[in-house]
Design a protein around this motif. Structure first.
Motif, PDB file in Angstrom:
ATOM      1  N   ARG A 236       0.851  -1.195   0.000  1.00  0.00           N
ATOM      2  CA  ARG A 236       0.000   0.000   0.000  1.00  0.00           C
ATOM      3  C   ARG A 236       0.876   1.230   0.000  1.00  0.00           C
ATOM      4  O   ARG A 236       1.840   1.308   0.750  1.00  0.00           O
ATOM      5  CB  ARG A 236      -0.864   0.022   1.251  1.00  0.00           C
ATOM      6  CG  ARG A 236      -1.920  -1.039   1.263  1.00  0.00           C
ATOM      7  CD  ARG A 236      -2.605  -1.039   2.621  1.00  0.00           C
ATOM      8  NE  ARG A 236      -2.972  -2.397   2.970  1.00  0.00           N
ATOM      9  CZ  ARG A 236      -4.058  -3.005   2.488  1.00  0.00           C
ATOM     10  NH1 ARG A 236      -4.845  -2.385   1.646  1.00  0.00           N
ATOM     11  NH2 ARG A 236      -4.331  -4.242   2.853  1.00  0.00           N
ATOM     12  N   PHE A 237       0.526   2.154  -0.863  1.00  0.00           N
ATOM     13  CA  PHE A 237       1.286   3.403  -0.884  1.00  0.00           C
ATOM     14  C   PHE A 237       0.360   4.535  -1.289  1.00  0.00           C
ATOM     15  O   PHE A 237      -0.751   4.306  -1.784  1.00  0.00           O
ATOM     16  CB  PHE A 237       2.460   3.296  -1.849  1.00  0.00           C
ATOM     17  CG  PHE A 237       2.033   3.109  -3.275  1.00  0.00           C
ATOM     18  CD1 PHE A 237       1.711   1.855  -3.758  1.00  0.00           C
ATOM     19  CD2 PHE A 237       1.924   4.201  -4.137  1.00  0.00           C
ATOM     20  CE1 PHE A 237       1.287   1.685  -5.065  1.00  0.00           C
ATOM     21  CE2 PHE A 237       1.512   4.031  -5.442  1.00  0.00           C
ATOM     22  CZ  PHE A 237       1.186   2.769  -5.912  1.00  0.00           C
ATOM     23  N   ASN A 238       0.849   5.716  -1.082  1.00  0.00           N
ATOM     24  CA  ASN A 238       0.062   6.899  -1.364  1.00  0.00           C
ATOM     25  C   ASN A 238       0.217   7.312  -2.830  1.00  0.00           C
ATOM     26  O   ASN A 238       1.321   7.599  -3.284  1.00  0.00           O
ATOM     27  CB  ASN A 238       0.581   7.999  -0.427  1.00  0.00           C
ATOM     28  CG  ASN A 238      -0.310   9.211  -0.439  1.00  0.00           C
ATOM     29  OD1 ASN A 238      -1.070   9.414  -1.399  1.00  0.00           O
ATOM     30  ND2 ASN A 238      -0.224   9.996   0.602  1.00  0.00           N
ATOM     31  N   LYS A 239      -0.878   7.325  -3.557  1.00  0.00           N
ATOM     32  CA  LYS A 239      -0.815   7.661  -4.995  1.00  0.00           C
ATOM     33  C   LYS A 239      -0.218   9.048  -5.219  1.00  0.00           C
ATOM     34  O   LYS A 239       0.487   9.284  -6.193  1.00  0.00           O
ATOM     35  CB  LYS A 239      -2.219   7.618  -5.618  1.00  0.00           C
ATOM     36  CG  LYS A 239      -2.841   6.231  -5.623  1.00  0.00           C
ATOM     37  CD  LYS A 239      -2.909   5.651  -7.024  1.00  0.00           C
ATOM     38  CE  LYS A 239      -2.965   4.134  -7.025  1.00  0.00           C
ATOM     39  NZ  LYS A 239      -3.895   3.509  -6.067  1.00  0.00           N
ATOM     40  N   GLU A 240      -0.517   9.955  -4.298  1.00  0.00           N
ATOM     41  CA  GLU A 240       0.019  11.315  -4.387  1.00  0.00           C
ATOM     42  C   GLU A 240       1.545  11.295  -4.443  1.00  0.00           C
ATOM     43  O   GLU A 240       2.172  11.957  -5.262  1.00  0.00           O
ATOM     44  CB  GLU A 240      -0.424  12.156  -3.174  1.00  0.00           C
ATOM     45  CG  GLU A 240      -1.759  12.851  -3.359  1.00  0.00           C
ATOM     46  CD  GLU A 240      -1.788  13.715  -4.609  1.00  0.00           C
ATOM     47  OE1 GLU A 240      -0.889  14.556  -4.769  1.00  0.00           O
ATOM     48  OE2 GLU A 240      -2.703  13.525  -5.435  1.00  0.00           O
ATOM     49  N   ASP A 241       2.136  10.489  -3.549  1.00  0.00           N
ATOM     50  CA  ASP A 241       3.590  10.354  -3.505  1.00  0.00           C
ATOM     51  C   ASP A 241       4.132   9.972  -4.873  1.00  0.00           C
ATOM     52  O   ASP A 241       5.126  10.521  -5.339  1.00  0.00           O
ATOM     53  CB  ASP A 241       3.999   9.240  -2.524  1.00  0.00           C
ATOM     54  CG  ASP A 241       3.916   9.722  -1.086  1.00  0.00           C
ATOM     55  OD1 ASP A 241       3.744  10.940  -0.893  1.00  0.00           O
ATOM     56  OD2 ASP A 241       4.016   8.872  -0.182  1.00  0.00           O
ATOM     57  N   LEU A 242       3.453   9.020  -5.490  1.00  0.00           N
ATOM     58  CA  LEU A 242       3.928   8.527  -6.775  1.00  0.00           C
ATOM     59  C   LEU A 242       3.857   9.635  -7.827  1.00  0.00           C
ATOM     60  O   LEU A 242       4.781   9.829  -8.600  1.00  0.00           O
ATOM     61  CB  LEU A 242       3.100   7.316  -7.216  1.00  0.00           C
ATOM     62  CG  LEU A 242       3.501   6.717  -8.570  1.00  0.00           C
ATOM     63  CD1 LEU A 242       4.927   6.194  -8.540  1.00  0.00           C
ATOM     64  CD2 LEU A 242       2.554   5.597  -8.978  1.00  0.00           C
ATOM     65  N   LEU A 243       2.763  10.378  -7.815  1.00  0.00           N
ATOM     66  CA  LEU A 243       2.601  11.443  -8.805  1.00  0.00           C
ATOM     67  C   LEU A 243       3.686  12.509  -8.642  1.00  0.00           C
ATOM     68  O   LEU A 243       4.277  12.969  -9.627  1.00  0.00           O
ATOM     69  CB  LEU A 243       1.209  12.068  -8.682  1.00  0.00           C
ATOM     70  CG  LEU A 243       0.080  11.136  -9.135  1.00  0.00           C
ATOM     71  CD1 LEU A 243      -1.274  11.794  -8.946  1.00  0.00           C
ATOM     72  CD2 LEU A 243       0.277  10.711 -10.592  1.00  0.00           C
ATOM     73  N   VAL A 244       3.956  12.862  -7.414  1.00  0.00           N
ATOM     74  CA  VAL A 244       5.003  13.851  -7.147  1.00  0.00           C
ATOM     75  C   VAL A 244       6.347  13.337  -7.663  1.00  0.00           C
ATOM     76  O   VAL A 244       7.093  14.040  -8.340  1.00  0.00           O
ATOM     77  CB  VAL A 244       5.109  14.141  -5.627  1.00  0.00           C
ATOM     78  CG1 VAL A 244       6.348  14.983  -5.326  1.00  0.00           C
ATOM     79  CG2 VAL A 244       3.848  14.835  -5.145  1.00  0.00           C
ATOM     80  N   PHE A 245       6.594  12.067  -7.385  1.00  0.00           N
ATOM     81  CA  PHE A 245       7.846  11.446  -7.803  1.00  0.00           C
ATOM     82  C   PHE A 245       7.969  11.438  -9.325  1.00  0.00           C
ATOM     83  O   PHE A 245       8.995  11.821  -9.891  1.00  0.00           O
ATOM     84  CB  PHE A 245       7.883  10.011  -7.253  1.00  0.00           C
ATOM     85  CG  PHE A 245       9.141   9.252  -7.585  1.00  0.00           C
ATOM     86  CD1 PHE A 245      10.315   9.494  -6.899  1.00  0.00           C
ATOM     87  CD2 PHE A 245       9.139   8.282  -8.583  1.00  0.00           C
ATOM     88  CE1 PHE A 245      11.474   8.784  -7.200  1.00  0.00           C
ATOM     89  CE2 PHE A 245      10.283   7.574  -8.886  1.00  0.00           C
ATOM     90  CZ  PHE A 245      11.455   7.824  -8.188  1.00  0.00           C
ATOM     91  N   MET A 246       6.896  11.022  -9.979  1.00  0.00           N
ATOM     92  CA  MET A 246       6.907  10.941 -11.446  1.00  0.00           C
ATOM     93  C   MET A 246       7.116  12.321 -12.066  1.00  0.00           C
ATOM     94  O   MET A 246       7.729  12.458 -13.119  1.00  0.00           O
ATOM     95  CB  MET A 246       5.583  10.362 -11.956  1.00  0.00           C
ATOM     96  CG  MET A 246       5.264   8.980 -11.452  1.00  0.00           C
ATOM     97  SD  MET A 246       6.045   7.693 -12.409  1.00  0.00           S
ATOM     98  CE  MET A 246       4.987   7.694 -13.837  1.00  0.00           C
ATOM     99  N   ASP A 247       6.585  13.297 -11.390  1.00  0.00           N
ATOM    100  CA  ASP A 247       6.682  14.661 -11.878  1.00  0.00           C
ATOM    101  C   ASP A 247       8.128  15.143 -11.905  1.00  0.00           C
ATOM    102  O   ASP A 247       8.499  15.997 -12.710  1.00  0.00           O
ATOM    103  CB  ASP A 247       5.853  15.554 -10.950  1.00  0.00           C
ATOM    104  CG  ASP A 247       5.228  16.686 -11.720  1.00  0.00           C
ATOM    105  OD1 ASP A 247       4.750  16.406 -12.839  1.00  0.00           O
ATOM    106  OD2 ASP A 247       5.243  17.824 -11.222  1.00  0.00           O
TER     107      ASP A 247
END
Ligand code: ADP
Ligand code: MG
Length: 677
Positions: A236-247
């Protein structure tokens, strides 16, 4: 059908033994022992026959037969036959008894391979006009031991008479009608006693499908059962985190990278254990996908391990993953084989206590004393370099971690799904934007002076070059000597440039040192054996010269070529080769034709066959009776999809409609089948 063959009339105790030798003890096994080819006794006019084609013709004996013995018990019978006005020489091997059956002026039917140039038919047999000529197809069986093909045929015929009615259908009705397949009884009958080529083709079509469907069903049932029994960890992880990272990534992912990532993330978040193969051509950008997976895994509270085949590659991954992950507070460490004891202890301590998020290393990763706190994801790069055992040990260190195998050996999808059948496959078949294909040229060795001129020009522009040395047989020692010689020559030819030398006999420190100097552009030409093959990334290098290129396989040549073409400038690959064989020439041609690893692997496969492709022994390809994985790959894909639908439907597991199918699968040992990995 499960009765012993002794129930077949005419099969006595001796025949039972003979059949036993061939692995046939039941009626069913006998009926499923299919011919491996058919002799076509349909008579054709000789004018229509192509060179090297197998054919049956009829003609008049035009000379007395002559019989010669040679070698040990070998006989060769020659006779001239007038066929459609053409005088043809017929040659029969080891059938001396035919001599008494052939008389001047007789009409006989002969078959064999036709040599158009020498007007010869050989390697077949003959029938006199008194003997029955079926005018059709005669099955040829493989036999072992003392049994004769004709006897075997007789038994099969008899078995059909007695037991033919018991051959029941096992495939579900809707599949049969969807693909208009012959029923099983007709199929077996046509395979053994074909009425004509059209019917035979239908029978084969059905049997190929059946075999491939069974193969896929077994594989997928196995996987399903395994998944039920072995739950993995759900991340489980925070989707927001991933988006920030991808950005924050320095570039936008290609569509293919996004797709692969989606598949991987869906595995990570699901509760089954990931077992996935990520294939992507050299330079297609697998590392970043692995990096993102490692990031997500860490965010979910797990550690990740990245295992690579060489120290050079480990160093490189460390550099790029640190850059990628450390800004987000993750700790990336390299467990190097050459690390000092103190440093090593420190890393291992941190690993055990859980403060290392990503550990990179070679085989050193799986040594005793390397303990993870909470290993959740294991990624291996260039997985074909790792033994099954090594992967297993590593996996066992954690709590059933998700596993991702990355490979740049482009395996045709069809083969990937069959060879790695219990794995899911993701494919990156798209290059990042702006890549220029490597301009590949094939030159004879006597053009070396021109190649040197060319190198001079490229180096003059500030670029760098790899020179890969002759590969000599399997000898590592000779390879090294060759590299040393070439290094020596080039040092003299290019006094104004620095020429580095790299080979397998150097210590890993020495290798790192040379590689670092090359990466920093302090070394301009790197002379090397194939140790640079995998993964190395120096974008300023624009030329790859390969000596004796014909000695390498296509997959390896392509790997080597993948070392260049990584920057903005146009890159070149020069294959120095004087291939003697047609296959060698074909390979050079293919290399100059295409830059696409998948296309190349398909063509390599056509050229060499799957056994060669994977190395004969460890191919892991199952033996099929009728199907051919390469030729029938389209059917394989269909069968794979059908099997997936079946395995995921409730009816397949429970309904009476599928009982026969389930039973047959059970007999074939689905539930104790060996896993491929
Ligand atoms: P490989 O699949 O052979 O391991 P790498 O992961 O080493 O390839 O990627 C090759 C190069 O392409 C690296 O320099 C990487 O930063 C770059 N790269 C990867 N993905 C992209 C992308 N989507 N756009 C631009 N460059 C990319
Ligand atoms: Mg790589």
């Amino acid at each position: 059908m499960k009765e012993s063959v002794s129930h077949i009339q005419g099969v006595g105790p001796r025949a039972v033994e003979q059949l036993e030798v061939m692995g046939i003890s039941t009626v069913e096994q006998l009926l499923e022992h299919f011919p491996f080819r058919y002799e076509d006794y349909a008579i054709r006019p000789i004018m229509e026959v192509q060179h090297d084609e197998r054919v049956t013709v009829r003609g008049k004996v035009h000379s007395e037969p002559t019989l010669r013995y040679y070698g040990k018990n070998k006989a060769r019978l020659t006779v001239r036959v007038l066929v459609d006005g053409l005088l043809v020489q017929a040659i029969f091997f080891n059938q001396g008894y035919l001599k008494n059956q052939i008389h001047l002026g007789d009409v006989i039917t002969i078959n064999g391979k036709f040599d158009r140039n020498r007007l010869m038919i050989s390697g077949g047999t003959m029938k006199t006009s008194n003997q029955e000529v079926t005018g059709g197809l005669e099955p040829v069986y493989s036999v072992k031991g003392s049994i004769k093909i004709t006897t075997l045929r007789k038994y099969i015929r008899q078995a059909f008479e007695q037991f033919g009615d018991q051959i029941g259908e096992i495939l579900p009705h809707q599949l049969l009608s969807a693909y208009r397949l012959l029923n099983r009884r007709e199929t077996l009958e046509q395979l053994h006693f074909p009425t004509d080529t059209v019917q035979l083709k239908q029978a084969k079509r059905r049997m190929i499908y059946e075999e491939l469907l069974f193969f896929q069903l077994k594989m997928q049932m196995f996987r399903k059962l395994e998944r039920q029994g072995e739950k993995g960890q759900q991340k489980r992880f925070n989707k927001e985190d991933l988006l920030v990272f991808m950005d924050k990534l320095p570039f936008e992912l290609t569509g293919a990278q996004k797709q692969a990532l989606k598949e991987i993330l869906s595995d990570l978040t699901a509760d089954h254990r990931m077992n996935r193969l990520l294939q992507g051509d050299v330079g297609s950008g697998k590392t970043i996908v692995a990096g993102i997976a490692l990031y997500v895994n860490a965010k979910a509270g797990f550690q990740g391990a990245l295992m690579v085949p060489t120290e050079i590659l480990a160093e490189q991954h460390k550099a790029s993953l640190k850059e990628l992950l450390e800004p987000f507070g993750l700790r990336v460490e390299l467990l190097s084989g050459s690390a000092k004891a103190k440093e090593r202890r420190e890393i291992l301590g941190a690993l055990k206590e859980g403060s290392v998020d990503v550990l990179i290393g070679t085989h050193a990763l799986i040594q005793d004393g390397v303990d993870f706190h909470h290993l959740g994801l294991v990624i291996t790069d260039e997985q074909h370099r790792f033994g099954v055992e090594q992967r297993r040990i590593l996996r066992n260190k954690g709590l059933r971690p998700d596993v991702l195998f990355m490979t740049a050996t482009p395996i045709p999808r069809t083969l990937a799904i069959s060879v790695f059948g219990d794995m899911d496959v993701s494919i990156i078949n798209e290059m990042p934007k702006g890549r220029k294909p490597v301009d590949t040229r094939w030159a004879k060795h006597d053009m070396l002076p021109r190649v040197i001129e060319f190198l001079k020009r490229e180096l003059g522009k500030g670029h760098q070059a790899y020179v890969i040395c002759p590969l000599i047989e399997e000898s590592d020692k000779l390879d090294v000597q060759n590299a040393i010689d070439v290094h020596h020559q080039l040092t003299q030819v290019f006094p104004e440039f620095t020429v580095g030398l790299m080979h397998g006999r150097l210590s890993s420190d020495e290798k790192d040192c040379v590689m670092n100097e090359f990466a920093k552009n302090n070394v301009h030409i790197l002379v090397s054996t194939t140790v640079v093959e995998v993964g190395v990334n120096v974008p300023n290098a624009t030329v790859m010269v390969i000596y004796d290129a014909e000695r390498f396989g296509l997959a390896q040549l392509h790997q080597l070529r993948g070392r260049v073409g990584r920057g903005q400038a146009q890159s070149y690959c020069i294959l120095l080769a004087d291939p003697k064989s047609d296959v060698g020439k074909e390979r050079m041609q293919i290399m100059t034709d295409t830059n696409d690893g998948f296309e190349l692997s398909e063509r390599d496969l056509e050229l060499r066959g799957p056994g060669e492709f994977f190395g004969s022994r460890q191919s892991g390809l199952p033996n099929f009776k009728v199907a051919d994985i390469v030729e029938d790959f389209r059917v394989l894909e269909v069968a794979r999809q059908d099997a997936a639908k079946l395995v995921n439907s409730e009816a397949f597991w429970k309904s009476n409609d599928y009982e026969k199918l389930r039973k047959k699968l059970e007999e074939q040992g689905v539930f104790q089948d060996q896993k491929l990995d």
